[in-house]
Design an enzyme around this catalytic site. Structure first.
Site: not given
Length: 133
Positions: A11, A85, A89
């Site tokens: 996250c 996220c 990511c």
């Protein structure tokens, strides 16, 4: 997938959702699964309300620290679970990816974090079953 799969929870701040998920997976799967967590922009500390919510169910994440997401941490994972996220990511082909859309516990009170915690536990239990553990 290897005998002992590696699961990476990601996250943004690695201070709430990913830490709670890692805590549940560690507690529920034991040594059957290698558990990691990281954040694209790690915070300074674990969310104290997340720590309190996990303590209520007997899981201590107070000693954890937010960790920075690296390409190597994704490359070495078998399963990468992202939690809000978005584009932060990185993506590597050949990995199993899941995106768990969960409310962010940052700045929330305990009453608000409890249902997030409980949903994370439910998803972790489903993940364990899907890995044959």
């Amino acid at each position: 997938m290897p005998d002992r799969p590696t699961v990476l929870f990601v996250c943004v701040h690695n201070a709430g959702r990913s830490q709670m998920a890692a805590g549940f997976l560690t507690a529920l799967a034991g040594d059957d699964i290698d558990v990691r967590s990281a954040g694209s922009m790690p915070g300074d500390q674990i969310n104290p309300v997340a720590v309190e919510a996990m303590a209520e169910v007997g899981i201590d994440i107070a000693g954890e620290q937010p960790k920075r997401l690296t390409e190597d941490s994704i490359r070495t994972a078998d399963v990468v679970i992202t939690m809000g996220c978005g584009d932060e990511c990185p993506y590597f082909p050949g990995k199993r990816y899941e995106d768990w859309v969960l409310d962010d516990p940052a700045g929330q009170d305990l009453e608000t974090v409890r249902p997030i915690r409980d949903e994370i536990k439910r998803r972790v239990e489903t993940l364990i079953a899907s890995l044959g553990r």
